[in-house]
Design an enzyme around this catalytic site. Structure first.
Site, PDB file in Angstrom:
ATOM      1  N   HIS A  75       0.744  -1.107  -0.075  1.00 46.23           N
ATOM      2  CA  HIS A  75      -0.129   0.044  -0.025  1.00 46.23           C
ATOM      3  C   HIS A  75       0.917   1.370   0.129  1.00 46.23           C
ATOM      4  CE1 HIS A  75       0.369   0.973   4.510  1.00 46.23           C
ATOM      5  NE2 HIS A  75       0.414  -0.323   4.423  1.00 46.23           N
ATOM      6  N   ASP A  77      -0.097   4.354   1.056  1.00 47.60           N
ATOM      7  CA  ASP A  77      -0.430   5.639   1.873  1.00 47.60           C
ATOM      8  C   ASP A  77       0.262   5.270   3.292  1.00 47.60           C
ATOM      9  OD1 ASP A  77      -2.235   3.386   2.447  1.00 47.60           O
ATOM     10  OD2 ASP A  77      -3.286   4.281   4.034  1.00 47.60           O
ATOM     11  N   GLU A 172      -4.754   1.771   2.684  1.00 52.20           N
ATOM     12  CA  GLU A 172      -4.680   0.587   3.744  1.00 52.20           C
ATOM     13  C   GLU A 172      -4.989   1.170   5.103  1.00 52.20           C
ATOM     14  OE1 GLU A 172      -3.458  -2.453   6.197  1.00 52.20           O
ATOM     15  OE2 GLU A 172      -2.632  -0.571   5.896  1.00 52.20           O
ATOM     16  N   ASP A 195       3.845  -6.318   3.596  1.00 51.26           N
ATOM     17  CA  ASP A 195       3.201  -5.235   4.563  1.00 51.26           C
ATOM     18  C   ASP A 195       3.315  -5.613   6.018  1.00 51.26           C
ATOM     19  OD1 ASP A 195       1.980  -2.845   5.299  1.00 51.26           O
ATOM     20  OD2 ASP A 195      -0.114  -3.711   5.172  1.00 51.26           O
ATOM     21  N   HIS A 377       4.123   3.500  12.367  1.00 58.68           N
ATOM     22  CA  HIS A 377       3.157   4.401  12.711  1.00 58.68           C
ATOM     23  C   HIS A 377       3.704   5.543  13.905  1.00 58.68           C
ATOM     24  CE1 HIS A 377      -0.700   1.934  11.499  1.00 58.68           C
ATOM     25  NE2 HIS A 377       0.341   1.694  10.627  1.00 58.68           N
TER      26      HIS A 377
END
Ligand SMILES: [Zn+2]
Length: 402
Positions: A75, A77, A172, A195, A377
């Site tokens: 992904h 994003d 995602e 991922d 993150h």
């Protein structure tokens, strides 16, 4: 281009997705990366590369032998939970095992006592942030690794492989990356999302997930004359919650243990709303958990009168295991490929969901492979260059027909 050079190009482009945007892509800027990827794919020989109007990028590495069509998906994003613009990656060459100063000015330090896994990468080269943004290894590392695999196969036609399908998705991180994925056009027999985290991670089990909305309808009346008339919905809401097992909460569970989580609560005497999420890998235990919500609602309705408690249970996603088990060779091939390139496989259940889970239920069995990154993150996100190179090797072996 080397895999980490690709990666460094991608992370400079801000692709942060947005919650509750009600459109795909949730942020137009994701298409900036999409356009760059299409150009790059065409330049390495993926002639049919294109981006559709929703920002999904597709392309094909033509096979040179008959074999099942394998898809690789990543992904574009990055998480809305941490700034993703102005990413200034730094490379720590020959990491010496000490604390890493990410930002001298702001005194942001990545401490080894907090992140024990750092000690596995002594003498390797780590890509880190400047402490003010995330890095974006989730999942631009996956994109770079897939790209490098594709380029290698195209430049080495002596390697026998079937047709390889590549898909790069938007959104995602806001849970809608699978939504408009065109499985039919993609045309793969099965696929892998690239991922995951640490090198060796391989996942084909995730939670079954549901949400529960509990509305308590009370009766408000002047407290001076409330005797036998008032029904305080807040108290009934608390009663509801107190009937749930106290040990089945996220802070008390791990591994395969499921939970329910009170995510929001608001109310007054007249009306109270409780919102929950329910999670379990095991479908039977998952159903028992949902059933318990219903039983508590029934009990309280019996006690306080029908209509006092309204319960809305909604399934969110399911464990992809059910859809992978009939095709376990997909997982077994990946494990064998890891062993082939000297990666120790770590098969772990995901305590969450993935786009691959959604895709598996849409008809494309799709376990998840590692990217090599850590601490997604957040500002402490990092990835060793050597792990990225290993994952490229892994993808090549998975694609290769033996
Ligand atoms: Zn991700």
């Amino acid at each position: 281009m080397k895999v980490h050079e690709r990666f460094l190009n991608y992370v400079k482009i801000d692709t942060q997705s947005v919650h509750d945007a009600k459109k795909i892509p949730s942020s137009e800027k994701q298409k900036d990366l999409g356009r760059l990827l299409v150009e790059e794919m065409i330049s390495i020989g993926i002639e049919d590369a294109y981006m559709d109007e929703n920002g999904y990028v597709y392309g094909t590495v033509k096979g040179n032998t008959d074999a099942p069509v394998i898809g690789f998906i990543a992904h574009m994003d990055t998480s809305p939970d941490m700034p993703g613009s102005g990413v200034k990656p730094k490379i720590i060459y020959n990491y010496d095992g000490s604390d890493i100063m990410l930002n001298d000015e702001k005194q942001i330090v990545m401490k080894t006592e907090m992140f024990e896994h750092l000690s596995k990468y002594i003498d390797q080269d780590l890509i880190v942030t400047d402490g003010t943004t995330l890095l974006g290894a989730d999942d631009k590392a996956g994109i770079a690794e897939i790209m490098s695999m594709a380029e290698y196969l195209i430049n080495n036609p002596q390697i026998k492989h079937g047709t390889i399908k590549i898909g790069f998705t938007p959104d995602e991180e806001v849970g809608q990356g699978a939504e408009l994925f065109n499985i039919e056009k993609f045309g793969a027999d099965y696929a892998y999302t690239v991922d995951g985290g640490e090198i060796g991670e391989l996942e084909y089990e995730n939670f079954n997930a549901a949400s529960a909305k509990v509305t308590i309808n009370g009766v408000n009346i002047h407290p001076g004359t409330a005797k036998n008339k008032m029904k305080n919905s807040i108290l009934i809401g608390m009663e509801f919650h107190n009937m749930l097992p106290v040990y089945e909460t996220p802070e008390n569970t791990e591994g395969y243990e499921g939970f329910s989580l009170l995510t929001d609560m608001s109310g007054n005497v007249e009306k109270t709303l409780l919102e929950y999420i329910i999670r379990d890998h095991d479908i039977e235990k998952f159903n028992i958990k949902k059933d318990r919500f219903q039983k508590i609602a029934d009990y309280l309705n019996e006690k306080y009168g029908q209509g006092t408690v309204e319960l809305k249970l909604e399934d969110s996603y399911f464990n992809m295991k059910e859809k992978i088990l009939p095709h376990m060779y997909i997982v077994e091939n990946a494990i064998r490929a890891m062993e082939n390139v000297g990666i120790e496989p770590k098969v772990v259940p995901i305590r969450g969901g993935t786009d691959g889970a959604r895709l598996s239920y849409m008809g494309l069995p799709c376990p998840n492979l590692c990217t090599g990154g850590h601490n997604f993150h957040g500002r402490y996100e990092y990835i060793p260059i050597q792990s990225m190179e290993k994952v490229v090797e892994l993808l090549i072996v998975i694609a290769t027909v033996k």
